[in-house]
Enzyme design. Structure first.
Site, short mmCIF file in Angstrom:
data_model
loop_
_atom_site.label_atom_id
_atom_site.label_comp_id
_atom_site.label_asym_id
_atom_site.label_seq_id
_atom_site.Cartn_x
_atom_site.Cartn_y
_atom_site.Cartn_z
N GLY A 165 -31.04 -88.94 68.71
CA GLY A 165 -31.19 -89.18 70.14
C GLY A 165 -32.27 -90.19 70.50
N ARG A 292 -31.06 -83.94 55.02
CA ARG A 292 -32.12 -82.98 54.70
C ARG A 292 -31.62 -81.57 55.01
NH1 ARG A 292 -32.81 -84.84 59.97
NH2 ARG A 292 -32.63 -83.12 61.45
N VAL A 295 -33.56 -77.48 60.51
CA VAL A 295 -34.26 -76.34 61.12
C VAL A 295 -33.29 -75.16 61.28
CG1 VAL A 295 -35.43 -75.52 63.21
CG2 VAL A 295 -35.88 -77.85 62.37
C1 MV4 Z 1 -23.46 -89.55 72.17
C2 MV4 Z 1 -23.19 -88.77 73.28
C3 MV4 Z 1 -22.11 -89.11 74.05
N1 MV4 Z 1 -21.34 -90.18 73.72
N2 MV4 Z 1 -22.67 -90.60 71.86
C4 MV4 Z 1 -27.52 -87.46 70.89
C5 MV4 Z 1 -28.10 -87.28 69.54
C6 MV4 Z 1 -27.43 -88.26 68.69
N3 MV4 Z 1 -27.24 -87.78 67.37
C7 MV4 Z 1 -26.14 -88.54 69.36
N4 MV4 Z 1 -26.28 -88.06 70.71
C8 MV4 Z 1 -25.29 -88.25 71.59
N5 MV4 Z 1 -24.48 -89.29 71.34
C9 MV4 Z 1 -21.64 -90.89 72.64
N6 MV4 Z 1 -20.87 -91.94 72.33
C10 MV4 Z 1 -24.01 -87.70 73.54
C11 MV4 Z 1 -25.09 -87.44 72.71
C12 MV4 Z 1 -25.91 -86.32 73.04
C13 MV4 Z 1 -26.68 -86.29 74.22
C14 MV4 Z 1 -26.73 -87.35 75.11
C15 MV4 Z 1 -27.49 -87.28 76.27
C16 MV4 Z 1 -28.24 -86.12 76.54
C17 MV4 Z 1 -28.22 -85.07 75.66
C18 MV4 Z 1 -27.44 -85.14 74.49
C19 MV4 Z 1 -27.43 -84.06 73.62
C20 MV4 Z 1 -26.66 -84.11 72.47
C21 MV4 Z 1 -25.91 -85.25 72.20
#
Ligand code: MV4
Length: 445
Positions: A165, A292, A295
Site C-alpha cells: 500500500g 516472508r 504477522v
Molecule cells: C488495489 C486496490 C484496488 N484496485 N489495486 C493495497 C495494498 C496493496 N498490496 C494493494 N492494495 C490495493 N490495490 C487496484 N487495482 C485496492 C488496494 C487496497 C486498498 C486501497 C485503498 C485503501 C485501502 C486498501 C486496502 C487493501 C487493498
C-alpha cells in the site's frame, strides 16, 4: 536439520520463532538492541547478543552487525521473521556469501517478487489473472494518460518499488490523474530510490484475500488456503481471518492453484503469501507476493494444524515437504486481532504495562512477548500482541474471541483492545460483510 539458528528480529515474532526452533530441538541465538535489553524471551534463548543502539538502522537493520553476531555465535542459519531484513534480497545474498542459511527464498526470488512490475510479469507468465492496466512501467505523461483512457477511471498509480500500500494514488479524472502521476513518480524516487510507476484499473470495495503457500527446494508446492485481511486502516491490517467468509470451495481451489502456479513460475522456495484483491463479482486479481512469514500466519496454522515456522526451518534445511496438497485439510474458522499500543486516534503510545491479565481457555492463542512491568519502547512497531481464537464455525470463533477480549486486561498504556471489541460486536462484521472500507464506513466518525 540445523543445530543452531539466529533470530534476527524482536518482540512477538522473535518469541514465535524461538518456540518453533525449540520444538525442533534447534539451539537459539537471539540478537537484541539496547531498547530490548529487558525483553523476557531473551531468557529462553541459548545465547543472546546485543547488536547495538535502539534505532533499527544501528541494530535490527544493520547487516554487518547481524552477520558478525551469526559468525561469533556460529549459527547455521538466520530466521529474519517479518519486517526488518526479511525481504531484503541483499541481506539474503550476504548470508549466502557467508555460507549462512537464510530462512526464506533465494535472493534472486526476493528481488524478482519485490519489484512489483517484475512480479506481475511472473504472474502473467503463470496465467494468473491481473487487473487491466499498463503492461509494465509507464514513463511519460502521454503514455500514462493513454493507459488511463484505455482502461477507464478510476485508476490507481502504484510504485514498482513500493508494496503493502505504500506509494499508491487513486485518480478519478484527467486533472487529478496528471497531478497524481507526477506526485507518484517523485514520491517513489524519494521513498524507494526508484521512480518507476505502473497503472491499474482501481477496483472499488475490494476484499483483500491472500493465499499461503509452502514450497520446498525439491519442486513440491502446496497452498494452505486463504486469509481474509480486508479490515485494514491505512494499509495496516487490524483483523484477519481464515477461511474468508466471501469464498466458496471452487474459488478457494482456483485461487490456490493460481498461487501455486505463480510460486512455481517464480522459482519460489520457503513460505510465501500471494495477495489478491477480490471484486464484488468474485473476480480475483494478483496484487503482490510477500516473501516472508506474515504477522497473520497463525490463523492459517489454527485451521490447518500446521506449524508454518517449523516448516520454514525444515524447508531451509533442505527437507522435503512432509505432506502433499490432498493432505491439507482446512477445519473450522480462526480470527486474529492485532493488539497495538495506540490511543483512540491510532497514535502509538510507549510506556510501562502496569497490570496484565492474559485470556485463555481452549482454542484461545496469545502470541506476545509482553508482561506486567514491561516497558513498550517508543522505537519500534506498536503491535504488542496477537490474540487468535478458533471455532468450528465463524460464529463460534467470533464468540470465543469476544469472550477472550472481555477477559483481557492491559493497564498502564492505551491499546486497541476496545476497538477490537467494537469490531467483533458490529453486525456487518458478524455477517462477514467486510471490505477494505469497513473501518471508514462504520468506525471513523
Ligand atoms: C488495489 C486496490 C484496488 N484496485 N489495486 C493495497 C495494498 C496493496 N498490496 C494493494 N492494495 C490495493 N490495490 C487496484 N487495482 C485496492 C488496494 C487496497 C486498498 C486501497 C485503498 C485503501 C485501502 C486498501 C486496502 C487493501 C487493498
Amino acid at each position: 536439520m540445523f543445530s543452531r539458528v539466529l533470530i534476527a528480529n524482536r518482540g512477538e515474532i522473535a518469541l514465535r520463532v524461538l518456540r518453533s526452533c525449540q520444538a525442533l530441538g534447534i539451539e537459539t541465538v537471539c540478537v537484541y538492541s539496547e531498547a530490548d535489553r529487558d525483553a523476557i524471551y531473551l531468557r529462553f534463548a541459548d545465547e543472546t547478543i546485543c547488536i547495538g543502539p535502539a534505532p533499527s538502522a544501528q541494530s535490527y537493520l544493520n547487516i554487518p552487525r547481524i552477520i558478525s553476531a551469526a559468525e561469533i555465535a556460529d549459527v547455521e542459519a538466520i530466521h529474519p521473521g517479518y519486517g526488518f531484513l526479511s525481504e531484503n534480497a541483499h541481506f539474503a545474498e550476504v548470508c549466502r556469501d557467508c555460507r549462512i542459511g537464510f530462512v526464506g527464498p533465494p535472493p534472486e526470488v526476493i528481488a524478482r517478487m519485490g519489484d512489483k512490475v517484475s512480479a506481475k510479469a511472473v504472474a502473467r507468465k503463470a496465467g494468473v489473472p491481473l487487473v487491466p492496466g499498463s503492461e509494465g512501467l509507464v514513463e511519460t505523461e502521454q503514455d500514462a494518460l493513454a493507459v488511463a483512457h484505455r482502461i477507464g477511471f478510476p485508476v490507481i498509480i502504484k510504485a514498482t518499488g513500493g508494496g503493502g500500500g505504500r506509494g499508491m494514488r487513486v485518480a478519478h479524472n484527467d486533472v487529478s490523474f496528471l497531478n497524481a502521476f507526477a506526485a507518484a513518480r517523485s514520491e517513489a524516487e524519494v521513498a524507494f530510490r526508484n521512480p518507476g510507476v505502473y497503472i491499474e484499473k482501481y477496483v472499488e470495495r475490494a476484499r483483500h484475500v491472500e493465499i499461503q503457500i509452502l514450497a520446498d527446494a525439491h519442486g513440491n508446492i502446496v497452498h494452505l488456503g486463504e486469509r481474509d485481511c480486508s479490515i485494514q486502516r491505512r494499509h495496516q491490517k487490524i483483523v484477519e481471518e481464515a477461511p474468508s467468509p466471501f469464498l466458496d470451495e471452487d474459488m478457494r481451489r482456483r485461487m490456490g492453484e493460481a498461487a501455486v502456479s505463480l510460486a512455481r513460475e517464480a522459482g519460489y522456495v520457503n513460505a510465501g503469501t500471494i495477495e489478491f484483491i477480490v471484486d464484488q463479482d468474485k473476480n480475483f486479481y494478483f496484487m503482490e507476493m510477500n516473501t516472508r512469514v506474515q504477522v497473520e500466519h497463525p490463523v492459517t496454522e489454527e485451521i490447518t494444524g500446521l506449524d508454518i515456522v517449523q516448516l520454514q526451518l525444515r524447508i531451509a534445511a533442505g527437507e522435503r515437504l512432509p505432506f502433499t496438497q490432498k493432505d491439507v485439510k482446512l477445519r473450522g474458522h480462526a480470527i486474529e486481532v492485532r493488539i497495538t499500543a495506540e490511543d483512540e486516534n491510532f497514535k502509538p503510545r510507549a510506556g510501562q504495562i502496569e497490570r496484565l491479565f492474559v485470556p485463555g481457555g481452549r482454542h484461545v492463542r496469545w502470541d506476545s512477548h509482553i508482561y506486567a512491568g514491561y516497558r513498550v519502547p517508543p522505537t519500534y512497531d506498536s503491535m504488542i500482541a496477537k490474540l487468535i481464537c478458533w471455532g468450528e464455525t465463524r460464529e463460534e470463533a467470533t464468540e470465543r474471541l469476544r469472550r477472550a477480549l472481555g477477559e483481557l486486561v492491559i493497564e498502564g498504556i492505551p491499546t486497541s483492545a476496545e476497538l477490537h471489541r467494537r469490531i467483533l460486536g458490529n453486525v456487518h462484521f458478524q455477517r462477514g460483510n467486510v471490505t477494505t472500507s469497513f473501518l471508514d464506513d462504520y468506525f471513523m466518525r
